[in-house]
Design an enzyme around this catalytic site. Structure first.
Site, PDB file in Angstrom:
ATOM      1  N   CYS A 264       0.846  -1.190   0.000  1.00 16.70           N
ATOM      2  CA  CYS A 264       0.000   0.000   0.000  1.00 16.70           C
ATOM      3  C   CYS A 264       0.886   1.246   0.000  1.00 16.70           C
ATOM      4  O   CYS A 264       1.933   1.283   0.646  1.00 16.70           O
ATOM      5  CB  CYS A 264      -0.979  -0.003   1.160  1.00 16.70           C
ATOM      6  N   SER A 297       3.269  -2.175   4.082  1.00 15.18           N
ATOM      7  CA  SER A 297       3.188  -0.724   3.908  1.00 15.18           C
ATOM      8  C   SER A 297       4.437  -0.268   3.176  1.00 15.18           C
ATOM      9  O   SER A 297       5.491  -0.881   3.292  1.00 15.18           O
ATOM     10  CB  SER A 297       3.163  -0.029   5.267  1.00 15.18           C
ATOM     11  N   ASP A 298       4.342   0.799   2.413  1.00 16.29           N
ATOM     12  CA  ASP A 298       5.568   1.404   1.914  1.00 16.29           C
ATOM     13  C   ASP A 298       6.344   1.899   3.143  1.00 16.29           C
ATOM     14  O   ASP A 298       5.782   2.026   4.235  1.00 16.29           O
ATOM     15  CB  ASP A 298       5.275   2.544   0.929  1.00 16.29           C
ATOM     16  N   CYS A 299       7.642   2.153   2.959  1.00 15.78           N
ATOM     17  CA  CYS A 299       8.490   2.319   4.142  1.00 15.78           C
ATOM     18  C   CYS A 299       8.166   3.597   4.914  1.00 15.78           C
ATOM     19  O   CYS A 299       8.250   4.698   4.364  1.00 15.78           O
ATOM     20  CB  CYS A 299       9.944   2.202   3.746  1.00 15.78           C
ATOM     21  N   ALA A 301       5.216   4.342   5.883  1.00 21.79           N
ATOM     22  CA  ALA A 301       3.876   4.833   5.535  1.00 21.79           C
ATOM     23  C   ALA A 301       2.940   4.812   6.739  1.00 21.79           C
ATOM     24  O   ALA A 301       1.943   5.535   6.760  1.00 21.79           O
ATOM     25  CB  ALA A 301       3.283   4.015   4.390  1.00 21.79           C
TER      26      ALA A 301
END
Ligand SMILES: *[C@@H]1O[C@H](CO)[C@@H](O)[C@H](O)[C@H]1NC(C)=O
Ligand SMILES: *[C@@H]1O[C@H](CO)[C@@H](O)[C@H](O)[C@H]1NC(C)=O
Ligand SMILES: *[C@@H]1O[C@H](CO)[C@@H](O)[C@H](O)[C@H]1NC(C)=O
Ligand SMILES: *[C@@H]1O[C@H](CO)[C@@H](O)[C@H](O)[C@H]1NC(C)=O
Ligand SMILES: *[C@@H]1O[C@H](CO)[C@@H](O)[C@H](O)[C@H]1NC(C)=O
Ligand SMILES: *[C@@H]1O[C@H](CO)[C@@H](O)[C@H](O)[C@H]1NC(C)=O
Ligand SMILES: *[C@@H]1O[C@H](CO)[C@@H](O)[C@H](O)[C@H]1NC(C)=O
Ligand SMILES: *[C@@H]1O[C@H](CO)[C@@H](O)[C@H](O)[C@H]1NC(C)=O
Ligand SMILES: *[C@@H]1O[C@H](CO)[C@@H](O)[C@H](O)[C@H]1NC(C)=O
Ligand SMILES: *[C@@H]1O[C@H](CO)[C@@H](O)[C@H](O)[C@H]1NC(C)=O
Length: 775
Positions: A264, A297-299, A301
């Site tokens: 995401c 999650s994107d880092c 996020a």
């Protein structure tokens, strides 16, 4: 100067020997070691039980504190249960990458095959090639893992956001702007990487060679523009555009590709951060599309929902929002820090954590990491010899060759004759740099070859000059470069961009060539004895109208970032050993497009505001080069050999037909019914002839054009593509199965797929074939 270098060499050799000795003892991380009698008898280690049962057993043995630590990318070991540490974050966009936290190139393996950056691979329009590349990357990743240099088998690729705006610094990572092409690329990549067959459905019990991740879900195709950043950008996306532009690649990647992960994205869509969007993650991806795997999650996020977005009032609210939405693992450390207090504050329940852990451990088990030493199991025999093998390096070369796009070739300047070319001037700031060829998310290539070195294989007498100080060309040595160019038989100019001008967190601010590049090129073209050849290295498109119109610039080639085979491929094309066949996967816009706000997510034009729309499907302004454009050294001609139907009756007496503003009558696809849809399939046979004097590989692109030209309806849509090899003078038939309920659709304003009544045209090259639809 000699002495220090020699000393350094000794030190380097000495250190390498030490490294080599140490790596002998490294082994890949795995759980359920059969020699550990304390743990091997646990049911979660029993390979004959179903994975869900094994995971239930495993999770039931964990303490709350142990559970919480597993919710972040760097998951620690649990020694009392014989569970190894696991790093979820590794990268492999176009080759096993040195980025991410999981890969180390300090052991026996020092490099991995670096394929072209995706935007160039896309321009081959060859699904089988995409699949073979991903297969090779998945295999190399396994080999790196088996050698103990990879701490996890989960790669965070492919990037399947559509290349919506030409300024996007990460457009280079994507397969371009067309949702269908991007979707098909995603499916081919996932199947290849994960060890599935090209057609899919061959993963034995869901076992994975390597795990792929469809990212960034969703509508994340802007990094920085004016005051907007991807971390806080609230993308206003219309239901209509979501349904027929943004979502389709992800739907395909999950449904058909069977990807074992989705990432995401940072941004919000219509007010909700993607990683906190239950409807998106759980209802859509897991529910409707049947995702089997983990959502990451994107880092950072998760943290930014509290620190930057103001979405979470307390840190624990971000924990609750994401775990409840269906996210499973946090790239970053927010969940490690705040999950305990979120439990204490009763913002989540332990069952929310268990749900996530179930998905996480299932993927590790599917990768075979809970069955004892994986080197003794399936994929265990993939050795270091597979990395940078002859076969993989040849594949990297093949991809570069077939991707490079010939944009201009006046008076058949190209190919040059190797025999007759007495000398060459090569000019460009990065023409003798090998790293630039890789693009971002790169790894260490098997071999470093610069474009200059590639050309040196064909012409002995080459003079090189950088021309500009840097790629941004803030100053140019025009006089010196002109002098060199004047004396040479032919001139090759290597211009364009690099990662200092387009990359993650850096979108472009203009669409022309940077700095003084244009002036330099024009001056050299003017002075040279013969028309010059312009090689454009860049991911995003550049407005080179000046070069298109300049008679002294005879040839233009776009090479993207062509990977480690790029130098050889370009030289082969310039000297006619290979006939170029690549086609642009994105529209090349004029400089004026820079006026369009990058944060405007609308795909369709809004004539009343002078908003031109985006991508070849909707954009109604002037273009430098069209999507699908690309020349070759021969001529191909097309004709419709046969089309099985020219009328489609999609009537369903039970439903009312709808109209929109445009007064086009249409019917919802869901109302047409499966049987009518299947019966409506059209078989289209296109005859393709190579009318030139050189064999070539040629992608045939089949488009659909609606005769109705309202803004609502795509101007044209790619509905099929196939690549054929054709000898000089030969011809062949290419067959397309056109499925009206898929290919004749567009979304209405409610995001529902509909088919419009009216006259359509099948298009291949300049040939058209009419088909009429009745609803
Ligand atoms: C390689 O680097 C990683 C991370 O720095 C380190 O943990 C590992 O021990 C190194 N391996 C060798 C063989 O030096
Ligand atoms: C098994 O457990 C015992 C007792 O906890 C411990 O002393 C021993 O080191 C363990 N063996 C292994 C192989 O981990
Ligand atoms: C593993 O599970 C199977 C199926 O339930 C069972 O027959 C077998 O005894 C189990 N093996 C061990 C070592 O517990
Ligand atoms: C960006 O922010 C600065 C400072 O807050 C403001 O002065 C400027 O007008 C903003 N620019 C745009 C394009 O919104
Ligand atoms: C090009 O680069 C290579 C490798 O760095 C170097 O050996 C060579 O001297 C360079 N050639 C020129 C003409 O600068
Ligand atoms: C390629 O160049 C990079 C950067 O200079 C270097 O680290 C690497 O060792 C080189 N690789 C090979 C195979 O020579
Ligand atoms: C041009 O590029 C160089 C090298 O990346 C950089 O140091 C310099 O700051 C850039 N200049 C401008 C004006 O952007
Ligand atoms: C190489 O080419 C230059 C022109 O670029 C010419 O002046 C020179 O004589 C040539 N050298 C040889 C050895 O042919
Ligand atoms: C292709 O056809 C065009 C128009 O018929 C002609 O001008 C051109 O020379 C041909 N090119 C080749 C490579 O055959
Ligand atoms: C028709 O278009 C107008 C303006 O574009 C819009 O306000 C209106 O909602 C549309 N009506 C329908 C039925 O879509």
């Amino acid at each position: 100067m000699g002495h220090p270098i020699i000393t350094n060499k000794f030190i380097v050799t000495f250190i390498s020997v030490l490294l080599f000795l140490r790596t002998e003892s490294t082994e890949p991380p795995f759980s359920c070691d059969s020699s550990n009698s304390n743990t091997s008898s646990f049911p979660f280690c029993n390979n004959s039980l179903p994975i869900s049962q094994r995971v239930n057993d495993l999770v039931s043995r964990l303490t709350v504190d142990e559970k919480i630590l597993q919710l972040v990318n760097g998951a620690p070991e649990i020694p009392r249960l014989g569970i190894s540490a696991y790093e979820w974050w590794s990268e492999g966009l176009h080759g096993v990458s040195r980025h991410g936290k999981g890969t180390f190139f300090n052991g026996t393996i020092k490099a991995a095959t670096q394929f072209p950056q995706i935007i160039l691979t896309a321009s081959t329009f060859d699904e089988k090639l995409w699949y073979r590349i991903a297969q090779a990357i998945g295999k190399e990743a396994r080999a790196v893992y088996n050698a103990g240099q990879l701490k996890g088998m989960t790669l965070w690729a492919p990037n399947i956001n559509i290349f919506r705006d030409p300024r996007w610094g990460r457009g280079q990572e994507t397969p371009g702007e067309d949702p269908m092409v991007v979707g098909k690329y995603g499916v081919a990549y996932v199947r290849g990487l994960q060890g599935d067959s090209f057609e899919g459905g061959k993963l034995k019990d869901g076992h994975l060679q390597t795990s792929a991740c469809c990212k960034h879900f969703i509508a994340q195709d802007m990094d920085t523009w004016n005051n907007f950043s991807r971390y806080t950008f609230d993308a206003h996306v219309l239901k209509q555009d979501l349904a027929d532009s943004y979502e389709p690649p992800f739907k395909n990647c999950v449904e058909q590709g069977k990807a074992s992960s989705v990432m995401c994205a940072y941004n919000l869509v219509n007010g909700i951060p993607n990683c906190a969007n239950f409807d998106l993650l759980t209802t859509t991806a897991r529910g409707k599309w049947g995702l089997q795997g983990y959502i990451v999650s994107d880092c950072d996020a998760v943290a930014i929902m509290y620190t930057h977005q103001g979405y979470a009032k307390e840190p624990e609210d971000a924990v609750a929002a994401t775990l409840r939405a269906g996210m499973d693992v946090n790239c970053g450390s927010h969940l490690k820090k705040y999950t305990k207090s979120a439990l204490e504050k009763q913002k989540i329940q332990e069952s929310d954590i268990d749900r996530a852990l179930h998905n996480l451990f299932s993927v590790r088990m599917r990768l075979g990491l809970f069955n004892g030493d994986p080197r003794k199991l399936e994929y265990g025999d993939i050795s270091a010899a597979e990395v940078c093998s002859q076969e993989h390096r040849a594949l990297a070369l093949e991809a570069a060759r077939n991707g490079i796009v010939l944009l201009k070739n006046s008076d058949r300047l190209l190919p040059l004759s190797k025999m007759k070319t007495t000398s060459l001037a090569v000019i460009g700031p990065k023409a003798n740099d090998s790293e630039v060829l890789l693009g971002n998310y790169e790894g260490y290539p098997c071999k470093n070859v610069t474009l200059l070195q590639g050309l040196q294989g064909y012409v002995e007498n080459i003079t090189y000059h950088p021309g500009c100080d840097f790629t941004n060309c803030t100053s140019a040595a025009i006089d010196e470069a002109v002098d060199i160019a004047k004396k040479a038989d032919y001139v090759v100019l290597v211009m364009g961009l690099d990662q200092t001008l387009e990359r993650e967190k850096l979108d472009r601010t203009e669409l022309g060539l940077p700095g003084m590049q244009e002036r330099l090129v024009t001056a050299i073209a003017e002075a040279a004895s013969k028309p010059v050849i312009l090689v454009l290295m860049c991911g995003g498109p550049v407005d080179v109208t000046f070069a298109k119109d300049n008679q002294n610039i005879g040839g233009i080639l776009w090479v993207g970032y062509p990977g480690e085979g790029g130098a050889t491929a370009l030289a082969e094309i310039i000297f006619g050993k290979h006939n170029p066949g690549g086609k642009l996967p994105v529209t090349w816009y004029p400089k004026e497009f820079n006026k369009i706000p990058m944060n405007d997510m609308r795909m369709r034009p809004v004539s009343s505001y002078g908003y031109p729309g985006r991508t070849y499907r909707f954009y109604n302004g002037p273009k430098v080069f069209e999507f699908g454009y690309g020349l070759s050294y021969t001529n191909y001609s097309y004709s419709f050999a046969s089309v099985s139907k020219n009328q489609l009756h999609l009537k369903n007496p039970k439903v009312n037909k709808a109209t929109e503003n445009s007064s086009v009558l249409n019917i919802a696809v869901s109302d047409v019914g499966l049987e009518v849809c299947n019966n409506a399939m059209i078989t289209v046979k296109v005859e393709v002839k190579n009318g030139g004097e050189m064999a070539g590989k040629h992608p045939v692109l089949l488009f659909l054009r609606h005769s109705n030209t309202v803004d609502e309806v795509p101007r044209k849509t790619l509905i099929g593509f196939k690549s054929v090899n054709l000898e000089a003078g030969a011809n062949t038939h290419v067959t397309f199965d056109v499925k009206p309920c898929e290919h004749f659709t567009r979304a209405n304003r409610d995001g529902i797929l509909v088919i419009d009544e009216g006259k359509y045209f099948l298009l291949v090259g300049d040939e058209e074939y009419p088909v009429t639809v009745f609803v």
